[in-house]
Design an enzyme around this catalytic site. Structure first.
Site, PDB file in Angstrom:
ATOM      1  N   ASP A  39      -9.240  -7.862   7.944  1.00 57.53           N
ATOM      2  CA  ASP A  39      -7.817  -8.109   7.669  1.00 57.53           C
ATOM      3  C   ASP A  39      -7.470  -9.592   7.631  1.00 57.53           C
ATOM      4  OD1 ASP A  39      -7.729  -5.320   7.968  1.00 57.53           O
ATOM      5  OD2 ASP A  39      -7.114  -5.471  10.063  1.00 57.53           O
ATOM      6  N   GLU A  52      -0.595  -0.716   2.069  1.00 56.51           N
ATOM      7  CA  GLU A  52      -0.569  -1.531   3.280  1.00 56.51           C
ATOM      8  C   GLU A  52      -0.832  -2.983   2.913  1.00 56.51           C
ATOM      9  OE1 GLU A  52      -3.675   0.150   5.691  1.00 56.51           O
ATOM     10  OE2 GLU A  52      -5.215  -0.170   4.179  1.00 56.51           O
TER      11      GLU A  52
END
Length: 506
Positions: free
Chosen positions: A15, A192
């Site tokens: 991420d 997302e």
């Protein structure tokens, strides 16, 4: 031209979010990644050239900044966004199943960072419901937090509301409106990782969709306002490895930045599966980078992610010379210095009966950075029982343990446990945990790697067991983290005299 290494940051670093900062000495780049239930939380890497990266610190280094002590496995620090404005670093993140959606600030990215303020709903009652927050400012100074509307608690847990957005009063850390739904992609699951950018008077909203596994990808839309409405790019997904045999899979969750030569780059996560069918990813999700081109129609194009690993490395730690643990040491739901201390030329861990099956083991480790890796520790178990382990979580770990007259190799794979035990004739010995490339049929490996567990006692090395590495891969464990190799204590005091880890990606 900048040499783009891939992985950009090796090992469990998912991420990624990156920001460019202009300084008197030239531009610098800072990069943050997720840490889930591990502490210290949210590492910050810095580079002056986008080739060499240094871990300069963490955001969460004090109790209370992240409430991960009791989070479920894979909870904790999810998906930061790192930005810089008016001399201040801003980081927003979700402490999933912990404190909630948080905003941290620091004048120096190395720290110290603030304690973290909750980003509250409009009525101030609780944290905003969602994950993967982004923070952006328009030209009038309005603050936008855009996030993925996955609900993690209450009666609606698991419900996904798509990509949402609110204006926020950053002084009071409270939403100025109810969340609005904005563009949520092209129909892939789990929209997302939203990021908003203003480029040439247009606002671009980039997201991930398809799930963070093999269907992962990056999609984008644009509009004239940060609030939309957003027009979908015709070439989505911009980048994905789905339905390909590329050596880097699961590519997605990207963040855009201008690189050293003025070229645009996308940092994103991916995995490096190794088997005949590219099925098993030993190290979990890592950080990668790939070039970005802006087309004449104003849409960005992102190149496929190419594998370009760095040369092998060797890390050698003599605790006799150490005044403190370096930034690479991490622990599970606890800070390393709460579990161990530097004393009498050793790293001493204090066992209290907890094993690696416990959600909070007495375990201190470092990320496995290479597909082929060999770790050796010299350990003194005259006053306790402990050893050397590689861990994904409390249900998936492999270790070699010494103490109380026994030397044991152990593999824990879900509810299956196997042990190999021999008598131990010394209390000071070397423990070995090697990750080696498998010998495949006609050169085609059928698993990610093979874990070799052994020990050297009185100058004689003995191999105790071999364990198929696919049982400690992201696909098998379904964990958001990755392999962490470390030392642990089960009972008494276990003294670690030295640590050596070396590996490569051949």
């Amino acid at each position: 031209m900048t040499t783009l290494h891939n992985p950009l940051i090796n090992g469990f670093h998912p991420d990624p979010s990156v920001v460019r900062v202009e300084t008197a000495d030239g531009p610098e780049w800072y990069l943050a990644t997720s840490t889930f239930e591990y502490l210290p939380g949210i590492p910050i890497h810095r580079s002056h050239d986008f080739e060499t990266w240094e871990l300069i610190g963490h955001v969460a280094v004090r109790p209370g900044q992240l409430a991960v002590e009791d989070v479920a496995t894979a909870g904790g620090a999810w998906a930061p966004t790192l930005r810089h404005r008016d001399g201040l670093f801003h980081l927003v993140i979700t402490d999933a199943m912990g404190r909630g959606m948080l905003h941290f600030t620091a004048s120096d990215a190395a720290g110290p960072w603030s304690d973290g303020d909750l980003l509250l709903k409009q009525d101030g009652s609780a944290s905003l419901d969602g994950i993967d927050p982004d923070i952006a400012w328009d030209r009038d100074g309005n603050v936008y937090v855009t996030f993925s509307g996955l609900i993690l608690g209450g009666d609606d847990i698991g419900q996904h509301l798509g990509i949402q957005q609110v204006k926020v009063d950053l002084d009071r850390h409270i939403a100025l409106e109810a969340p609005r739904s904005v563009w949520s992609g092209t129909g892939g699951q789990f929209p997302e990782a939203p990021h908003l950018y203003e480029v040439d008077d247009r606002w671009y909203l980039m997201i991930a969709e398809g799930g963070t596994e093999r269907g992962h990808g990056v999609s984008i839309a644009r509009g004239t306002s940060p609030e939309g409405p957003f027009e979908t790019a015709p070439q989505n997904p911009l980048v994905s490895a789905r339905s390909t045999t590329r050596p880097v899979q699961n590519t997605g969750h990207g963040d855009l930045v201008v690189g050293p030569d003025g070229e645009w780059l996308c940092v994103l996560l991916g995995v490096r599966p190794r088997s005949m069918t590219r099925a098993f990813s030993a190290l979990g999700r890592e950080t990668f980078v790939t070039p970005v081109r802006w087309e004449e129609d104003g849409w960005p194009a992102i190149d496929p992610v190419l594998l370009n690993p760095r040369a092998g490395t060797r890390v050698e730690v003599s605790f006799a010379d150490a005044l403190h643990l370096d930034h690479e040491w991490i622990a599970v739901r606890a800070l390393p210095n709460s579990l161990a201390e530097l004393r009498d030329g050793a790293l001493v861990l204090h066992g209290d009966g907890r094993t690696l099956d416990d959600p909070r083991p007495v375990f201190v480790g470092r990320r496995q950075e290479h597909l082929t890796n060999a770790a050796t520790v010299r350990i003194d178990v005259s006053a306790g029982v402990g050893g050397l382990a590689v861990r994904y979580d409390e249900r998936f770990h492999v270790e070699v343990e010494a103490g109380d007259g026994a030397l044991t190799a152990r593999a824990v794979v879900g509810d299956l446990v196997q042990e190999w035990t021999v008598p131990l004739t010394s209390t000071t010995l070397d423990l070995h945990l090697d990750s080696r490339r498998p010998d495949g049929d006609r050169g085609l490996p059928r698993t990610s790697d093979v874990l070799h567990l052994g020990a050297t006692v009185d100058g004689e090395r003995t191999e105790l067991a071999q364990v198929d590495g696919r049982f400690l891969s992201s696909e098998t464990c379904e964990s958001f983290t990755g392999r962490v190799i470390g030392v642990y204590a089960r009972s008494g005091d276990v003294a670690v005299r030295s640590w050596v880890a070396e590996g490569d990606d051949e």
